[in-house]
Design an enzyme around this catalytic site. Structure first.
Site, PDB file in Angstrom:
ATOM      1  N   ASP A  25       0.852  -1.188   0.000  1.00  0.00           N
ATOM      2  CA  ASP A  25       0.000   0.000   0.000  1.00  0.00           C
ATOM      3  C   ASP A  25       0.891   1.242   0.000  1.00  0.00           C
ATOM      4  O   ASP A  25       1.670   1.455   0.940  1.00  0.00           O
ATOM      5  CB  ASP A  25      -0.900  -0.024   1.246  1.00  0.00           C
ATOM      6  CG  ASP A  25      -1.813   1.186   1.306  1.00  0.00           C
ATOM      7  OD1 ASP A  25      -2.615   1.358   0.388  1.00  0.00           O
ATOM      8  OD2 ASP A  25      -1.694   1.975   2.267  1.00  0.00           O
ATOM      9  N   THR A  66      -3.115   5.185  -4.130  1.00  0.00           N
ATOM     10  CA  THR A  66      -2.007   5.926  -3.498  1.00  0.00           C
ATOM     11  C   THR A  66      -0.673   5.633  -4.177  1.00  0.00           C
ATOM     12  O   THR A  66       0.205   6.492  -4.209  1.00  0.00           O
ATOM     13  CB  THR A  66      -1.905   5.570  -2.002  1.00  0.00           C
ATOM     14  OG1 THR A  66      -1.886   4.147  -1.867  1.00  0.00           O
ATOM     15  CG2 THR A  66      -3.089   6.115  -1.242  1.00  0.00           C
ATOM     16  N   THR A  67      -0.508   4.418  -4.711  1.00  0.00           N
ATOM     17  CA  THR A  67       0.749   4.083  -5.399  1.00  0.00           C
ATOM     18  C   THR A  67       0.790   4.775  -6.762  1.00  0.00           C
ATOM     19  O   THR A  67       1.801   5.377  -7.132  1.00  0.00           O
ATOM     20  CB  THR A  67       0.869   2.557  -5.580  1.00  0.00           C
ATOM     21  OG1 THR A  67       0.686   1.930  -4.313  1.00  0.00           O
ATOM     22  CG2 THR A  67       2.218   2.174  -6.134  1.00  0.00           C
ATOM     23  N   ASP A  86      -9.000  -0.190   1.459  1.00  0.00           N
ATOM     24  CA  ASP A  86      -8.938   0.227   0.048  1.00  0.00           C
ATOM     25  C   ASP A  86     -10.190  -0.191  -0.712  1.00  0.00           C
ATOM     26  O   ASP A  86     -10.739   0.573  -1.501  1.00  0.00           O
ATOM     27  CB  ASP A  86      -7.695  -0.370  -0.643  1.00  0.00           C
ATOM     28  CG  ASP A  86      -6.432   0.418  -0.304  1.00  0.00           C
ATOM     29  OD1 ASP A  86      -6.530   1.314   0.559  1.00  0.00           O
ATOM     30  OD2 ASP A  86      -5.370   0.144  -0.874  1.00  0.00           O
TER      31      ASP A  86
END
Length: 542
Positions: free
Chosen positions: A74, A107-108, A405
């Site tokens: 994450d 987020t990545t 997520d």
């Protein structure tokens, strides 16, 4: 030895005067050189995250100073736990946190895109293009890309009875996580949890009503959704009943103990008679407190504070089960779930303030003495708890992050039910649109727009690379098919299913998540390009 430097200016008579004295205490980097250093730092962080992208992305192991191990892919978690020293690299950490707070997923991708944009900036700066012109070109390209996302997005239908499309989105979100062995189960839990608490008329989901708790033991397959509240407590006395049906809960934030005078005086006990009187006074106070609670019709007490053995014994004798040391957030959740009121004083206790639940029971685990309390059939049916199980703490923690997520991905679809297609399909399509728009721009900003288009290609390139495919060949093939066939749903076939059409593979990406990625990455790059002077006080020069 540091050189003594100073920044001079001259007055109208040509006499110099010092504006800024740079002695051995300051280090200063300015101009294009400063921007290049910032880009280098940001690229280093983005390259760390890059290998975690996609369903075949790799995990990182993070070891804290006290030796605690975290294994995750994450992006927000990796960056938040890294000891990042450089100022601009910290901006990337905040960027992933912004994406996590606002959207919860992607987020990545946002960090990889920001790193790719900054990498493109380096080549443009070498060509002598001014940083502000680059930033303006990126802003223009971002508008084109977001406009194109709106055009290629599909609206997916769902209802309380038909949640198939939400399930597919949750599956996409969980595909790259450690829970992928059980991702069907986790996807169903995520959809059911969100749909239970969602207000479909207002298109709103209150995450306060979804609690995610975990306990080491069992396997991921034992993870369950509980319609109610789960708290990591048990009854305060082992002989109290372990199950309470038709529970009426007194929710207290006052302790079961005699009131203490709020003065600095002390009480001296000089004889056994005085001690007995004090004991009798305490017992009467306890009895009065229990009577006040019992008179309201309560048959279970939830207390924020503890109580001593005497109070515990009296509660057990009066057949009033109690739970002590329940934390503030949990007390609030119990109050919301049972429609009860939190009572700060025994004098305020009334029957109208009691919470109601059909069943309160203790859960026990395996051969251990661990117990947890489940409050089910609550008055407020829109309260759920996901109880995660796993073989060790690392698995449980990562499963919680994965679940967060997927909950966010489903929540995003309830807010806006438009999707674009994953596997880099939307990014490739946007890249083609931006490159096409750049050809129609007469100003110097066209170079920045083409650089933005190249940066968008970095996400499908990373996906192909992480999946063991030849990155450039795979991207070129998909891109040419998108142009020739006009199919914006073609992406990188990361799972090797033999069909690059992400629509047929049901790889859904909520539109608001992708739009936010583009906006945040572009804003960060503008911020970095505008910083052309860094003065670090308190350090000697080389």
């Amino acid at each position: 030895m540091a050189e003594h430097q100073a920044l001079y200016a001259t007055d109208e008579y040509g006499r110099p005067f010092i504006i800024l004295r740079e002695q051995g205490r300051k280090v200063r980097t300015h101009g294009v050189e400063a921007i290049k250093q910032h880009i280098l730092a940001a690229k280093a962080v983005a390259n760390i995250i890059r290998t975690s992208l996609g369903p075949r992305g790799l995990d990182k192991i993070l070891i804290s100073p006290d030796g605690e191990i975290t294994v995750t892919n994450d992006g927000a978690t990796i960056l938040s736990q890294m000891e990042v020293e450089h100022q601009i690299a910290r901006l990337l950490v905040q960027l992933s946190k912004s994406q996590d707070d606002e959207i919860g997923d992607g987020t990545t991708g946002v960090v990889v895109l920001a790193g790719a944009l900054l990498e493109q900036c380096e080549a443009l700066l070498d060509r002598g293009i001014h940083p502000i012109r680059i930033a303006d070109g990126f802003d223009r390209a971002c508008k084109v890309a977001i406009g194109h996302l709106d055009k290629i997005s599909d609206t997916i239908e769902f209802s309380a009875a038909d949640t198939g499309n939400l399930f597919k989105t949750a599956m996409t979100s969980l595909g790259s996580k450690i829970v992928s062995k059980e991702h069907e189960k986790f996807a169903r839990i995520a959809v059911e949890a969100v749909m239970t608490v969602a207000d479909l008329d207002r298109k709103d989901v209150s995450f306060d009503l979804i609690k995610v708790d975990g306990k080491v033991g069992g396997s991921l397959a034992d993870t369950a959704l509980i319609k109610g509240v789960l708290i990591d407590k048990d009854m305060s006395h082992p002989q109290m009943p372990h199950t309470v049906r038709d529970a009426r809960l007194a929710i207290l934030t006052c302790p079961f103990e005699p009131p203490r005078p709020k003065t600095k005086h002390k009480l001296d006990i000089t004889s056994a008679e005085e001690y007995r009187k004090l004991q009798q006074y305490e017992k009467e106070k306890f009895t009065d407190m229990i009577k006040r609670v019992k008179d309201t019709g309560a048959n279970l007490v939830i207390c924020q504070w503890g109580f001593d053995d005497e109070a515990n014994h009296l509660l057990m004798q009066n057949e009033l089960p109690a739970v002590r040391w329940v934390g503030g957030p949990e007390i609030e959740l119990i109050a919301i779930a049972t429609h009860g009121r939190i009572v700060p004083r025994f004098e305020d206790m009334t029957a109208a303030k009691l919470g109601k639940a059909g069943l309160v029971r203790e859960l026990t685990f395996g051969t251990t003495r661990d117990k947890m309390l489940v409050i089910e059939e609550c008055a407020n049916t829109k309260t759920v708890t996901v109880f995660v199980r796993g073989s060790n703490k690392m698995i449980v923690d990562e499963a919680k992050r994965a679940l967060h997520d997927s909950l966010c991905a489903v929540r995003n679809l309830i807010k806006d039910n438009r999707v674009v297609y994953g596997g880099g399909a939307a990014d490739i399509s946007s890249s083609i649109a931006v490159a096409k728009a750049a050809d129609e721009i007469p100003s110097i900003e066209q170079y920045a727009m083409r650089a933005f288009a190249s940066a968008l290609d970095s996400i499908p390139l990373a996906l192909a690379e992480n999946s063991g495919l030849s990155p450039i060949e795979t991207l070129t093939e998909v891109k040419s098919r998108q142009v020739n066939e006009g199919l914006s749903t073609l992406g990188i076939d990361c799972l090797g299913k033999g069909n690059p059409d992400m629509k047929e593979q049901f790889v859904y990406d909520p539109l608001i998540s992708k739009r936010q990625q583009y906006l945040l990455a572009t804003q960060l790059v503008r911020a970095v390009l505008k910083i052309d002077d860094v003065i670090i006080a308190g350090q000697a020069e080389d």
